[in-house]
Design a protein around this motif. Structure first.
Motif, PDB file in Angstrom:
ATOM      1  N   ARG A  15       0.817  -1.228   0.000  1.00 24.54           N
ATOM      2  CA  ARG A  15       0.000   0.000   0.000  1.00 24.54           C
ATOM      3  C   ARG A  15       0.842   1.266   0.000  1.00 24.54           C
ATOM      4  O   ARG A  15       1.806   1.377   0.731  1.00 24.54           O
ATOM      5  CB  ARG A  15      -0.911   0.021   1.238  1.00 24.54           C
ATOM      6  N   ARG A  16       0.487   2.207  -0.844  1.00 20.92           N
ATOM      7  CA  ARG A  16       1.080   3.545  -0.834  1.00 20.92           C
ATOM      8  C   ARG A  16      -0.053   4.555  -0.902  1.00 20.92           C
ATOM      9  O   ARG A  16      -1.129   4.255  -1.403  1.00 20.92           O
ATOM     10  CB  ARG A  16       2.008   3.778  -2.034  1.00 20.92           C
ATOM     11  N   SER A  17       0.209   5.760  -0.418  1.00 21.48           N
ATOM     12  CA  SER A  17      -0.766   6.844  -0.551  1.00 21.48           C
ATOM     13  C   SER A  17      -0.653   7.380  -1.969  1.00 21.48           C
ATOM     14  O   SER A  17       0.359   7.995  -2.328  1.00 21.48           O
ATOM     15  CB  SER A  17      -0.466   7.945   0.460  1.00 21.48           C
ATOM     16  N   MET A  40      -6.733  11.032   3.814  1.00 25.32           N
ATOM     17  CA  MET A  40      -6.603  12.484   3.683  1.00 25.32           C
ATOM     18  C   MET A  40      -7.127  13.240   4.900  1.00 25.32           C
ATOM     19  O   MET A  40      -8.278  13.070   5.311  1.00 25.32           O
ATOM     20  CB  MET A  40      -7.320  12.967   2.419  1.00 25.32           C
ATOM     21  N   ASN A  41      -6.247  14.072   5.421  1.00 26.03           N
ATOM     22  CA  ASN A  41      -6.557  14.970   6.540  1.00 26.03           C
ATOM     23  C   ASN A  41      -6.686  16.407   6.072  1.00 26.03           C
ATOM     24  O   ASN A  41      -7.058  17.274   6.862  1.00 26.03           O
ATOM     25  CB  ASN A  41      -5.393  14.958   7.538  1.00 26.03           C
ATOM     26  N   GLY A  42      -6.326  16.663   4.829  1.00 24.20           N
ATOM     27  CA  GLY A  42      -6.252  18.030   4.329  1.00 24.20           C
ATOM     28  C   GLY A  42      -7.591  18.516   3.796  1.00 24.20           C
ATOM     29  O   GLY A  42      -7.840  18.476   2.587  1.00 24.20           O
ATOM     30  N   GLN A  61      -6.719  14.349  -6.071  1.00 26.85           N
ATOM     31  CA  GLN A  61      -7.130  12.939  -5.957  1.00 26.85           C
ATOM     32  C   GLN A  61      -8.654  12.798  -5.926  1.00 26.85           C
ATOM     33  O   GLN A  61      -9.224  11.863  -6.476  1.00 26.85           O
ATOM     34  CB  GLN A  61      -6.610  12.298  -4.653  1.00 26.85           C
ATOM     35  N   GLN A 108      -7.208  19.346  -3.545  1.00 31.24           N
ATOM     36  CA  GLN A 108      -6.372  18.154  -3.767  1.00 31.24           C
ATOM     37  C   GLN A 108      -7.015  17.316  -4.876  1.00 31.24           C
ATOM     38  O   GLN A 108      -8.187  16.933  -4.781  1.00 31.24           O
ATOM     39  CB  GLN A 108      -6.219  17.365  -2.473  1.00 31.24           C
ATOM     40  N   LYS A 144      -1.461   9.650  -5.203  1.00 32.18           N
ATOM     41  CA  LYS A 144      -1.835  11.053  -5.395  1.00 32.18           C
ATOM     42  C   LYS A 144      -2.464  11.308  -6.761  1.00 32.18           C
ATOM     43  O   LYS A 144      -2.973  12.389  -7.015  1.00 32.18           O
ATOM     44  CB  LYS A 144      -0.600  11.962  -5.236  1.00 32.18           C
ATOM     45  N   ASN A 163       7.856   4.175  -1.405  1.00 36.19           N
ATOM     46  CA  ASN A 163       7.658   4.169   0.044  1.00 36.19           C
ATOM     47  C   ASN A 163       8.604   5.199   0.665  1.00 36.19           C
ATOM     48  O   ASN A 163       9.816   5.093   0.487  1.00 36.19           O
ATOM     49  CB  ASN A 163       7.981   2.757   0.559  1.00 36.19           C
ATOM     50  N   PRO A 164       8.065   6.220   1.357  1.00 37.88           N
ATOM     51  CA  PRO A 164       8.980   7.196   1.972  1.00 37.88           C
ATOM     52  C   PRO A 164       9.734   6.645   3.170  1.00 37.88           C
ATOM     53  O   PRO A 164      10.612   7.319   3.710  1.00 37.88           O
ATOM     54  CB  PRO A 164       8.047   8.339   2.390  1.00 37.88           C
ATOM     55  N   CYS A 167      -5.827   6.929  -0.679  1.00 39.68           N
ATOM     56  CA  CYS A 167      -4.992   7.892   0.033  1.00 39.68           C
ATOM     57  C   CYS A 167      -5.778   8.391   1.242  1.00 39.68           C
ATOM     58  O   CYS A 167      -6.856   8.981   1.071  1.00 39.68           O
ATOM     59  CB  CYS A 167      -4.641   9.071  -0.882  1.00 39.68           C
TER      60      CYS A 167
HETATM   61  C1  LIG Z   1      -4.312  10.618   8.661  1.00 40.70           C
HETATM   62  C2  LIG Z   1      -3.583  10.869   7.356  1.00 40.70           C
HETATM   63  C3  LIG Z   1      -3.829  12.022   6.644  1.00 40.70           C
HETATM   64  C4  LIG Z   1      -3.204  12.255   5.416  1.00 40.70           C
HETATM   65  N1  LIG Z   1      -3.577  13.355   4.674  1.00 40.70           N
HETATM   66  C5  LIG Z   1      -3.119  13.475   3.407  1.00 40.70           C
HETATM   67  C6  LIG Z   1      -3.624  14.495   2.564  1.00 40.70           C
HETATM   68  O1  LIG Z   1      -4.493  15.301   2.925  1.00 40.70           O
HETATM   69  N2  LIG Z   1      -3.134  14.579   1.304  1.00 40.70           N
HETATM   70  C7  LIG Z   1      -2.189  13.709   0.831  1.00 40.70           C
HETATM   71  O2  LIG Z   1      -1.810  13.825  -0.334  1.00 40.70           O
HETATM   72  N3  LIG Z   1      -1.694  12.712   1.620  1.00 40.70           N
HETATM   73  C8  LIG Z   1      -2.156  12.570   2.886  1.00 40.70           C
HETATM   74  N4  LIG Z   1      -1.699  11.525   3.680  1.00 40.70           N
HETATM   75  C9  LIG Z   1      -0.711  10.580   3.140  1.00 40.70           C
HETATM   76  C10 LIG Z   1       0.629  10.644   3.860  1.00 40.70           C
HETATM   77  O3  LIG Z   1       1.380  11.717   3.363  1.00 40.70           O
HETATM   78  C11 LIG Z   1       1.337   9.308   3.652  1.00 40.70           C
HETATM   79  O4  LIG Z   1       0.588   8.305   4.307  1.00 40.70           O
HETATM   80  C12 LIG Z   1       2.741   9.259   4.213  1.00 40.70           C
HETATM   81  O5  LIG Z   1       3.569  10.159   3.520  1.00 40.70           O
HETATM   82  C13 LIG Z   1       3.364   7.870   4.121  1.00 40.70           C
HETATM   83  O6  LIG Z   1       3.307   7.386   2.788  1.00 40.70           O
HETATM   84  P1  LIG Z   1       2.600   6.013   2.446  1.00 40.70           P
HETATM   85  O7  LIG Z   1       1.147   6.161   2.837  1.00 40.70           O
HETATM   86  O8  LIG Z   1       2.751   5.806   0.976  1.00 40.70           O
HETATM   87  O9  LIG Z   1       3.273   4.934   3.245  1.00 40.70           O
HETATM   88  C14 LIG Z   1      -2.282  11.307   4.922  1.00 40.70           C
HETATM   89  C15 LIG Z   1      -2.031  10.152   5.660  1.00 40.70           C
HETATM   90  C16 LIG Z   1      -2.675   9.917   6.847  1.00 40.70           C
HETATM   91  C17 LIG Z   1      -2.435   8.622   7.589  1.00 40.70           C
END
Ligand SMILES: Cc1cc2nc3c(=O)[nH]c(=O)nc-3n(C[C@H](O)[C@H](O)[C@H](O)COP(=O)(O)O)c2cc1C
Length: 221
Positions: free
Chosen positions: A19-21, A163-165, A77, A75, A23, A200-201, A161
């Protein structure tokens, strides 16, 4: 287009590692049966007293997605992905009529009459005792459900992904919840087919944030 029948689900450890976040999403739709499977696996999540205080809105309509993206600092996505799960949480869930929850658990045989009788009183009492923490507790349930979604989606060939933003009042306006002060927004999760891979960061070494028995005793692995 990928359909549910073509997918060999990934096992849980593989889904966690892969899994990756994401975009950037393709505009490919998610087959309705696959979306239904995601919903089933999402609400299979555990919750405090099984109260299931999450309130999940599947944002699919194009205009709704545009409005939700505008509420989320534009955003992209959210505009690209065919669906965004808005995980809201009802802080009053434990004070509402628990009959459907209690009846279901009796029907499955999971809770006997004594357990049901206990929960009838214990849940509202516990809820009342939470006071200001009711919102926080409801959000925990919603976030756990969101985590189920994210791993289930990965396992079934989709990407997500967390998202908290976003701006809570604006997200509430988009989903029609402006008038409900007890509804909190927990997290947004766009779901779809990834348009590009992400690396993966990485994570901190365990001894930064994993401990044994005591917060001063770092786990060495
Ligand atoms: C609670 C939470 C909120 C996040 N909010 C955003 C967001 O608003 N926009 C975004 O592009 N990524 C968001 N992310 C993704 C993180 O940047 C990402 O999980 C982190 O850099 C680690 O990368 P990975 O998920 O690929 O392992 C969020 C992740 C989490 C867990």
């Amino acid at each position: 287009m990928t359909t549910i029948t073509q997918i060999q689900p990934l096992d849980v450890p593989s889904a966690i590692v892969q899994r990756r976040s994401i975009k950037t999403f393709k505009s490919d739709p998610i087959a309705p049966e696959l979306l239904k499977q995601l919903v089933e696996l999402t609400v299979a999540a555990p919750s405090s007293f099984n109260v299931q205080s999450w309130r999940i809105v599947l944002v699919q309509d194009e205009a709704q997605r545009a409005a939700l993206a505008a509420a989320s600092w534009n955003q992209k996505q959210i505009v690209q992905a065919p669906v965004t799960f808005v995980f809201a949480a009802d802080a009053t869930a434990g004070e509402q009529d628990l009959t459907p929850i209690l009846e279901k658990a009796q029907e499955t045989g999971a809770w006997n009459e004594a357990t049901v009788g206990y929960f009838k009183n214990a849940v509202p009492q516990f809820q009342a005792g939470l006071g200001d923490k009711r919102r926080e507790y409801a959000i925990k349930d919603a976030i756990i459900a969101a985590t189920h979604l994210v791993l289930a989606a990965e396992s079934l060939g989709l990407s997500t992904c967390f998202m908290n933003g976003w701006i809570e009042d604006q997200v509430k306006a988009v989903i029609g919840a402006t008038d409900n002060p007890d509804l909190a927004i927990a997290v947004l999760v766009p779901v779809g087919y990834a348009a590009e891979p992400r690396l993966n960061p990485g994570r901190l070494p365990y001894d930064y944030n994993v401990f044994v028995d005591n917060i001063n005793n770092p786990y060495q692995g």
